[in-house]
Design an enzyme around this catalytic site. Structure first.
Site, mmCIF file in Angstrom:
data_model
loop_
_atom_site.group_PDB
_atom_site.id
_atom_site.type_symbol
_atom_site.label_atom_id
_atom_site.label_comp_id
_atom_site.label_asym_id
_atom_site.label_seq_id
_atom_site.Cartn_x
_atom_site.Cartn_y
_atom_site.Cartn_z
ATOM 1 N N GLU A 227 -21.491 -23.268 -25.401
ATOM 2 C CA GLU A 227 -22.004 -22.154 -24.611
ATOM 3 C C GLU A 227 -23.429 -21.787 -25.007
ATOM 4 O OE1 GLU A 227 -20.179 -20.331 -22.070
ATOM 5 O OE2 GLU A 227 -22.306 -19.972 -21.778
ATOM 6 N N ASP A 231 -26.652 -21.437 -22.504
ATOM 7 C CA ASP A 231 -27.232 -20.113 -22.238
ATOM 8 C C ASP A 231 -28.716 -20.092 -22.562
ATOM 9 O OD1 ASP A 231 -24.698 -19.275 -21.624
ATOM 10 O OD2 ASP A 231 -24.393 -18.113 -23.457
ATOM 11 N N SER A 420 -20.795 -19.565 -16.413
ATOM 12 C CA SER A 420 -21.646 -19.336 -17.573
ATOM 13 C C SER A 420 -22.971 -20.067 -17.452
ATOM 14 C CB SER A 420 -20.936 -19.691 -18.867
ATOM 15 O OG SER A 420 -20.514 -20.998 -18.846
ATOM 16 N N ASP A 461 -27.299 -16.125 1.779
ATOM 17 C CA ASP A 461 -25.918 -15.668 1.949
ATOM 18 C C ASP A 461 -25.046 -16.925 1.944
ATOM 19 O OD1 ASP A 461 -23.637 -14.282 2.470
ATOM 20 O OD2 ASP A 461 -24.218 -13.629 4.491
ATOM 21 N N VAL A 462 -24.125 -17.010 1.005
ATOM 22 C CA VAL A 462 -23.268 -18.204 0.900
ATOM 23 C C VAL A 462 -22.011 -17.934 1.723
ATOM 24 C CG1 VAL A 462 -22.093 -19.776 -0.678
ATOM 25 C CG2 VAL A 462 -24.207 -18.626 -1.396
ATOM 26 N N GLY A 481 -22.207 -11.825 4.581
ATOM 27 C CA GLY A 481 -22.236 -10.578 3.806
ATOM 28 C C GLY A 481 -21.463 -10.745 2.499
ATOM 29 N N ASP A 483 -18.679 -11.142 -0.208
ATOM 30 C CA ASP A 483 -17.320 -11.678 -0.253
ATOM 31 C C ASP A 483 -16.897 -11.815 -1.712
ATOM 32 O OD1 ASP A 483 -18.134 -14.462 -1.156
ATOM 33 O OD2 ASP A 483 -19.181 -14.363 0.772
#
Ligand SMILES: *[C@@H]1O[C@H](CO)[C@@H](O)[C@H](O)[C@H]1NC(C)=O
Ligand SMILES: *[C@@H]1O[C@H](CO)[C@@H](O)[C@H](O)[C@H]1NC(C)=O
Ligand SMILES: *[C@@H]1O[C@H](CO)[C@@H](O)[C@H](O)[C@H]1NC(C)=O
Ligand SMILES: *[C@@H]1O[C@H](CO)[C@@H](O)[C@H](O)[C@H]1NC(C)=O
Ligand SMILES: *[C@@H]1O[C@H](CO)[C@@H](O)[C@H](O)[C@H]1NC(C)=O
Ligand SMILES: *[C@@H]1O[C@H](CO)[C@@H](O)[C@H](O)[C@H]1NC(C)=O
Length: 502
Positions: A227, A231, A420, A461-462, A481, A483
């Protein structure tokens, strides 16, 4: 690390000494009510408010959050009488940390079984009822099994990503951001996570990027690299030239972690949390108390991003679906939860990733800033059967970003997938916006959710994808919009910047 701690506990038993101490803490009653602090945060983070973005100083916040002198004195005296050691009052005056003999009878048995992760709440001793809201102990003094890191290896859909492809898609400049004295961002790490500077440098060198400063607050040892490198490599490369803090704690404890953040001066203004697990694994009271820590950081002008998880809707079931199990701490109403998308290899369009954590909290109610967006979604879209999710719960995620097949250098090149990856990516873009603002003598963005929802669009917008978990009857669909799989969508720098400039 695990075996060392277990060995120490065994030694105490062998010697027959009943001094095994357990780490505990108390959350004290503040001078002001939790409702007051909530109203203060909303007044300072809602566009149009006369106090929009007038953040508190730490001294001002402490004047509100600290317990009364009478309570602090009473609690410290009580702890002294009960032989508590390592007693320390937290920097905001509303937490007391201590160790106490495991056998102490002052604390009655917990009413619920120990949670899988995090701390366990215990009943407040009767004689402290006026001064103490919650009592917590680190569960039974044995190490917690590490939560799943929100990154998973395997074959995942979508094009590979690196800092250059992400910058191109989201129209983020490669230029170093303005150099502002002591301006920084931070990543949260837990449970033995570690990084090596040389890995980060190798990553930057491959992409022709400058090497940036990484500062460390907390442990950087333990031998888990999955991680931390992800990051750091993404947050520092996208927000080029901002100092990045590695803010680490051994335990998954956001009260201690917030103390760590507050100990850094000046405080990092953007924080990225890529750790979490399903709400069902945590104690309700722990989540409620730790959510108030995120609220404090918002009152001080920080923006917190939290990965929405990699298990789609999540599920409490093992052999069957059970109920959906959204990811804490993304479900805190005081963080910005980040879901995941991938870039379709044929069309290059972003699609919501099926693992993207999304749904409705079973613990936190939908905050006012989100209610109209949730209403639009639930009244116009086919939903999974109602018995699987909590209508009226806080909806996650708030936003999304690419999450799949990120190139990572960790003593060799590989790819990692998960929210992540999306979280430090989104955080870094907001750091760039903050840097512009600070160089123009404007206040930091602080808690952005009320602003994001009041504008409603942040870039792309996906509108396709579903986060159904295998074994469950359905997941949440992406749509126009907001979701419950990709939130308000993914960023385009100029659009997000304009949305946040309000
Ligand atoms: C991308 O950024 C450039 C420079 O800031 C700007 O001129 C352009 O309009 C942006 N494009 C989009 C699609 O937002
Ligand atoms: C930056 O931080 C250092 C160390 O805390 C401090 O000595 C210095 O005065 C700070 N500079 C500014 C401009 O705040
Ligand atoms: C970054 O650090 C690496 C290793 O120290 C070095 O080889 C590389 O030249 C540095 N890159 C820049 C742009 O300074
Ligand atoms: C946690 O809170 C939820 C929602 O209020 C409730 O349904 C659940 O029973 C609580 N769990 C425990 C262990 O108290
Ligand atoms: C809800 O839907 C209405 C009608 O389509 C739209 O005008 C409004 O902006 C939407 N609100 C949110 C928060 O998405
Ligand atoms: C989601 O969309 C698919 C088609 O794209 C549809 O079959 C399904 O019924 C929708 N709703 C749910 C809850 O999956």
């Amino acid at each position: 690390m695990v075996s060392v701690t277990l060995f120490a506990a065994a030694l105490v038993c062998l010697l027959g000494v009943s001094v095994q101490a357990v780490e505990m803490s108390m959350h004290l009653v503040s001078k002001v009510s939790p409702e007051f602090l909530h109203a203060e945060l909303m007044a300072r983070s809602t566009p149009g408010s006369s106090r929009f973005r007038q953040h508190m100083s730490q001294a001002e916040l402490k004047r509100h959050t600290e317990a009364s002198d009478a309570c602090t004195t009473a609690v410290l005296h009580w702890l002294d009488t009960h032989g508590a050691t390592d007693v320390r009052v937290g920097s905001m005056g509303d937490h007391v940390f201590f160790s106490i003999a495991q056998s102490d009878v002052a604390f009655s048995a917990p009413s619920a079984p120990a949670p899988r992760f995090g701390r366990q709440s215990l009943p407040v001793p009767h004689d402290l009822a006026d001064c103490v809201r919650y009592v917590f102990r680190a569960t039974s003094g044995t190490p917690q099994i590490p939560k799943k890191r929100n990154n998973v290896k395997g074959n995942f859909p979508g094009m590979n990503q690196d800092p250059l492809t992400i910058a191109a898609r989201y129209n983020v400049s490669h230029d170093p951001i303005p150099v502002i004295a002591n301006f920084s961002q931070g990543v949260a790490e837990f449970e033995g996570e570690q990084f090596y500077q040389s890995n980060i440098d190798a990553f930057n060198t491959r992409y022709g990027l400058a090497n940036n400063t990484i500062e460390v607050s907390g442990p950087n040892k333990g031998g888990y690299f999955g991680e931390g490198n992800l990051d750091l490599e993404y947050i520092q490369s996208i927000a080029a030239s901002a100092t990045t803090w590695w803010i680490a704690e051994k335990d998954f404890d956001f009260t201690k972690w917030t103390e760590n953040v507050l100990s850094i001066h000046p405080m990092p203004l953007v924080l990225s949390i890529s750790w979490g697990s399903g709400e069902s694994g945590f104690d309700n009271v722990t989540m409620e108390s730790e959510s108030e820590e995120f609220r404090k950081l918002g009152l001080l002008g920080a923006t917190i991003f939290s990965a929405s998880g990699d298990q789609g809707t999540g599920t409490t079931g093992f052999f069957s679906c059970g109920t959906f199990d959204p990811t804490w701490p993304a479900t805190s109403p005081y963080v910005t939860a980040v879901g995941g998308t991938y870039a379709n290899s044929q069309t290059s369009e972003e699609v919501s990733w099926s693992g993207s954590g999304g749904g409705f909290s079973t613990v936190f109610a939908a905050p006012s800033y989100q209610q109209s967006a949730i209403h639009n979604y639930t009244s116009t879209t086919a939903l999974p059967p109602a018995e699987y999710f909590t209508a009226g719960g806080r909806g996650v995620p708030d936003v999304a970003a690419l999450s799949n097949n990120f190139e990572v250098y960790s003593y060799g090149w590989g790819t990692e997938t998960g929210t992540s990856a999306a979280t430090p990516t989104f955080a870094a873009i907001v750091t760039r916006i903050n840097a512009q603002r600070l160089s123009q003598q404007k206040p930091s963005l602080g808690f952005i959710n009320p602003t994001l929802y009041s504008v409603g669009h942040i870039g792309f917008d996906v509108v396709s994808g579903n986060n159904q978990v295998s074994g469950c009857p359905a997941g949440f669909n992406a749509t126009v919009g907001w979701d419950a799989i990709s939130g308000l969508g993914t960023p385009v720098f100029g659009v997000l910047d304009a949305a946040l400039s309000g």
